[in-house]
Design an enzyme around this catalytic site. Structure first.
Site, PDB file in Angstrom:
ATOM      1  N   SER A 103      42.499  43.152  44.106  1.00 19.34           N
ATOM      2  CA  SER A 103      42.120  42.183  43.073  1.00 19.34           C
ATOM      3  C   SER A 103      41.794  40.856  43.733  1.00 19.34           C
ATOM      4  CB  SER A 103      43.264  41.997  42.071  1.00 19.34           C
ATOM      5  OG  SER A 103      44.372  41.359  42.694  1.00 19.34           O
ATOM      6  N   LYS A 104      41.495  39.869  42.907  1.00 17.48           N
ATOM      7  CA  LYS A 104      41.076  38.564  43.424  1.00 17.48           C
ATOM      8  C   LYS A 104      42.140  37.911  44.302  1.00 17.48           C
ATOM      9  CE  LYS A 104      37.813  37.354  39.761  1.00 17.48           C
ATOM     10  NZ  LYS A 104      37.513  36.445  38.630  1.00 17.48           N
ATOM     11  N   ARG A 105      43.400  38.255  44.064  1.00 17.62           N
ATOM     12  CA  ARG A 105      44.456  37.617  44.867  1.00 17.62           C
ATOM     13  C   ARG A 105      44.386  38.032  46.342  1.00 17.62           C
ATOM     14  NH1 ARG A 105      47.185  41.577  42.103  1.00 17.62           N
ATOM     15  NH2 ARG A 105      48.271  43.146  43.359  1.00 17.62           N
TER      16      ARG A 105
END
Length: 469
Positions: A237-239
């Site tokens: 994910s974006k993290r």
């Protein structure tokens, strides 16, 4: 049989790396079998699908070079086809109208969950629904006996009992067809022979197979690819950093490096790490894709990117690098050929973005010297070697690396000092900082006049520094 694969993203966002890997596997399998690759935009979710997302998907596919042989097809432009088939199924008795209210369905779901049962439609309208006024959905009459068997290329034999499946809604109350039904019709009409997609679709597959069988349509082969995880073992994910394909373009990665990295996230050929596109096509096999999830490792991708920057022809790297110079406002018409700069910088950079950042001095004058480098190397003691090397460089009748190298050597010999006492002040004077490729090849890409002018600027800097002491 001609192999036909497809990539069918929903345009609700950018093209992410998981989708790009699925597209790559589908594209590679079609190419390896001499088949066709179809691009289909599954935009039936009218609320979430956007023109911007469609453009982002097409841009990402184009940047990666995964060109389609057919398409792009859009599901929203095929609604009449889906409705025709639904009507045929109603007439054939393989589908039926369901008039159950939302309230009844919600109450049924709550009751089943309270009893510890898997929530599913109870078939109330399957046999007891005379025509009536009011809203209705159309449901597929799923077989009540037997099971669905999927011989998955990646996961092997999967068997799902039909009594685990309920009667799927294939047309909503507003008349629009649902995702699972559109996919079935599209795969059939587009002649898809192999469906390669993420493991999150495994639950859809038995439903789609049953609808295909009800229509008398051929069943494609299936291959469900495991998800990509971050390096912490959680879903990517974006993290974890960039997940959009175009973000990797923006960060300075070559599409060749990203493709090479993505193909190895689940597929392998011995211990080989580096694959040209031609090798990927020749060696690719669905049965060589592993079942376990793969972890995304940005450091590995950076290593691959650096490899491709160093080993690809400079002209090919330049085609992708130009965009980064433009983004940083660097006018490539005001300096040496970009291929020449890449040839001497390739060993020193990890990304194309970094390449543009560290090559600015070839194309424009710098306003100031890098503070730390100037403090260390543009000291009063550097004035004499800079003055002498300027004279020797100005006297050259042939402006090339060999002649420049000889002039720098001659300066050090004449002053009886080490090469570093000439080279480092000269490097800072002509590039603005303390890091650059070998001085002779660097200066050869600048003009003779530029070098003289920049040495003068450094001598002025030194003089002003002395006065301020």
């Amino acid at each position: 049989m001609t192999v036909v694969t497809r990539f069918a993203p929903s345009p609700t966002g950018y093209l992410h790396v998981g989708g790009a890997r699925t597209a790559l596997y589908s594209w590679l399998y079609a190419k390896s079998q001499g088949g066709k690759f179809v691009l289909r935009i599954e935009d039936t979710d009218l609320e979430r699908s956007t023109p911007e997302a469609i453009e982002a998907i097409l841009e990402g596919m184009n940047w990666l070079g995964l060109n389609h042989d057919e398409g792009p097809y859009y599901q929203t432009k095929r609604f009449d086809r889906y409705k025709d088939y639904i009507q045929q199924m109603l007439e054939a008795g393989t589908a039926y109208k369901c008039y159950c209210s939302r309230e009844r369905l919600d109450a049924l779901r709550e009751q089943q969950m309270a009893e510890g049962k898997k929530p599913k439609y109870d078939g109330k309208c399957r046999h007891h629904a005379p025509e009536q006024d009011g809203d209705f959905v159309v449901r597929f009459k799923n077989p009540e006996q037997g099971s669905v068997i999927i011989n998955d290329h990646i996961r092997g034999r999967i068997e799902i009992s039909n009594n685990e499946l309920d009667d799927l809604i294939i047309q909503r109350s507003d008349g629009s067809p649902t995702y699972n039904f559109c996919v079935v019709i599209d795969d059939w009409e587009m002649g898809i022979t192999h469906v390669i997609r993420g493991e999150d679709h495994i639950n859809n597959t038995p439903r789609q197979i049953n609808i295909l069988e009800a229509l008398g349509a051929p069943i494609p082969d299936y291959a469900h690819v495991s998800m990509i995880l971050g390096d912490d073992g959680k879903k990517l994910s974006k993290r974890h950093g960039a997940v959009s394909v175009m973000q990797y373009r923006d960060d300075g990665f070559l599409p060749q490096a990203l493709l090479n990295y993505l193909v190895r996230l689940g597929w392998s050929h011995g211990d080989q790490e580096i694959f040209s596109l031609e090798e990927m096509i020749n060696l690719f096999s669905l049965d060589a894709i592993g079942q376990s999830a793969s972890a995304f490792n940005t450091d590995k991708l950076i290593w691959l990117n650096q490899h491709y920057i160093k080993t690809m022809p400079a002209g090919e790297v330049a085609e992708h690098a130009k965009w980064h110079f433009e983004q940083q406002g660097i006018d490539l018409s005001q300096g040496p050929a970009l291929e020449s700069v890449i040839a001497i910088q390739a060993e020193r950079v990890k990304t194309l973005k970094e390449l543009a950042e560290v090559s600015r001095y070839f194309y424009e004058e710098f306003a100031d010297f890098e503070e730390k480098s100037a403090k260390s190397h543009l000291r009063p003691v550097a004035a004499e070697p800079l003055t002498l090397v300027k004279q020797k460089l100005a006297a050259l009748t042939s402006w090339d690396a060999e002649s420049i190298h000889a002039a720098i050597n001659a300066t050090a010999d004449e002053l009886q000092i080490g090469m570093g006492k000439v080279g480092m002040p000269l490097r800072v004077a002509t590039t603005g900082g303390g890091n650059s490729p070998s001085l002779d090849v660097t200066l050869a890409l600048l003009s003779q006049a530029q070098v003289e002018q920049r040495i003068d600027k450094a001598l002025t800097f030194i003089a002003n520094r002395q006065q301020s002491v």
